[in-house]
Motif scaffolding. Structure first.
Motif, PDB file in Angstrom:
ATOM      1  N   VAL A  22      65.157  -5.219  15.864  1.00 20.72           N
ATOM      2  CA  VAL A  22      65.908  -6.145  15.022  1.00 20.72           C
ATOM      3  C   VAL A  22      65.968  -7.528  15.665  1.00 20.72           C
ATOM      4  CG1 VAL A  22      68.125  -6.600  13.908  1.00 20.72           C
ATOM      5  CG2 VAL A  22      67.258  -4.273  14.045  1.00 20.72           C
ATOM      6  N   SER A  23      66.125  -7.577  16.966  1.00 13.57           N
ATOM      7  CA  SER A  23      66.176  -8.867  17.657  1.00 13.57           C
ATOM      8  C   SER A  23      64.902  -9.660  17.423  1.00 13.57           C
ATOM      9  CB  SER A  23      66.402  -8.658  19.155  1.00 13.57           C
ATOM     10  OG  SER A  23      67.665  -8.083  19.405  1.00 13.57           O
ATOM     11  N   LYS A  64      64.706 -10.934  13.762  1.00 10.46           N
ATOM     12  CA  LYS A  64      65.554 -12.105  13.543  1.00 10.46           C
ATOM     13  C   LYS A  64      64.895 -13.370  14.081  1.00 10.46           C
ATOM     14  CE  LYS A  64      70.025  -9.698  13.383  1.00 10.46           C
ATOM     15  NZ  LYS A  64      71.329  -9.461  14.065  1.00 10.46           N
ATOM     16  N   HIS A  92      74.398  -5.486  15.437  1.00 14.92           N
ATOM     17  CA  HIS A  92      73.451  -5.980  14.438  1.00 14.92           C
ATOM     18  C   HIS A  92      73.855  -5.785  12.976  1.00 14.92           C
ATOM     19  CE1 HIS A  92      70.362  -7.044  17.332  1.00 14.92           C
ATOM     20  NE2 HIS A  92      70.514  -5.872  17.929  1.00 14.92           N
TER      21      HIS A  92
END
Length: 342
Positions: free
Chosen positions: A127-128, A131, A181
């Motif tokens: 997810v990092s 993004k 998140h």
């Protein structure tokens, strides 16, 4: 105003065709109450990247929560897929439901043999990077424990710069991931006390990151003009599922599924009725599978129960109905009232 989510079968009627998907999409688009429709993920199902793209093209306003399993593709590629879907659908019409825990059997079908703890660690990294793909204007390199890429750059980004992150799970790993998140933390239906406990647990963990996620609660509704009529519907669903034992008519949790969420659901099912109208009969029959916890009663009784959940901090309800636990258009008028009063 409270939001209403729902879920429908990708197989109704039968395996999906362009025509059946379009018919489903038109039904959702006509609703006055649906905010999001969850498009689930399984390694056995038609791929929801494809079906969701068609559903978005076939509708004007419906929003989709597209379930996605981190680990089946590189996060840079996944970010490009979701960025493209968001941009071409007009922006703000999709969210991502990260399905990280999953059953070992299902993830093994797609060649993923990482253990659960590792899958959650990897998901946070995943997810990092996604993004960054959505926010970085210049090319960037990425080198972490799980992923490496050079010269990453995405030309078609989400119009608002972000695709909302939805997720659920009851393990410590899930809470840690969601705290950092999740924009919306999705809870399975539980009695009021358990729901409050889970909200407080996740909220406390998220506070450490300066975050405050929203919460959704999944419930199946059996509503009748009288309590007796509502219970007749619930018992009919129960009997139908009982008679289908030994077939694949209804999805059930596998006996090998030892997830904390399933165990928690089954513990709740030790008592059939909680609070005023929270019913666990289908939870027990389906082995704690998905959205099987229910509220049973008259519109006033069920509305009163939903108001109590709302007071605890529930921002959205994922509502289904009937024996199959899919979107039930007969609930539309009741849910209009829910939106007006909650």
């Amino acid at each position: 105003m409270v939001k209403i989510f729902t879920v429908d079968s990708p197989f109704a009627p039968g395996m999906p065709s362009m025509q059946t998907l379009t018919a489903q999409a038109e039904k959702w688009d006509a609703s006055q109450v649906i905010d999001y429709v969850l498009c689930g993920y399984s390694s056995l199902w038609p791929h929801n990247f494809i079906t969701s793209s068609h559903l978005l093209a076939a509708t004007k306003k419906v929003k989709l929560i597209v379930a996605h399993r981190p680990g089946v593709m590189h996060p840079a590629a996944a970010a490009r897929v979701f960025g493209t879907m968001d941009f071409l659908s007009g922006g703000g019409r999709i969210a991502i439901n990260f399905v990280t825990g999953s059953s070992p059997k299902d993830v093994h079908r797609e060649g993923d043999y990482a253990d659960k703890a590792t899958r959650y660690e990897r998901a946070a990294d995943y997810v990092s990077m996604m993004k960054r793909c959505w926010s970085e204007q210049a090319s960037f390199d990425y080198d972490s424990e799980f992923y490496k890429a050079e010269g990453v750059r995405q030309l078609m980004k989400p119009l608002k710069g972000h695709v909302p992150v939805f997720m659920g799970g009851d393990s410590d790993e899930a809470v840690a991931f969601g705290a950092q998140h999740a924009d919306t933390y999705m809870l399975w239906g539980e009695p009021l006390a358990g729901t409050q406990e889970r909200i407080e647990r996740v909220s406390s963990a998220a506070k450490a990151f300066g975050r405050k996620p929203e919460f959704s609660l999944s419930l199946r509704l059996f509503i009748g003009d009288t309590d007796e009529a509502a219970w007749e519907k619930a018992r009919h669903a129960e009997q139908t599922i009982l008679e289908a034992e030994g077939t694949n008519r209804f999805a059930r949790s596998a006996s090998t599924d030892k997830s904390i969420g399933k165990m928690r659901q089954m513990a709740i099912a030790d008592a059939e009725l909680h609070d005023d109208c929270f019913w666990t009969g289908l939870v027990k029959l389906l082995g704690g599978f998905a959205n099987s916890a229910a509220l049973v009663g008259t519109p006033d009784r069920v509305l009163a129960a939903l108001k109590k959940y709302r007071a605890l901090g529930i921002d959205a309800f994922l509502i289904t109905g009937g024996v199959d636990g899919f979107w039930d258009p007969t609930l539309e008028d009741f849910l209009i009232q829910v939106k007006q009063e909650l």
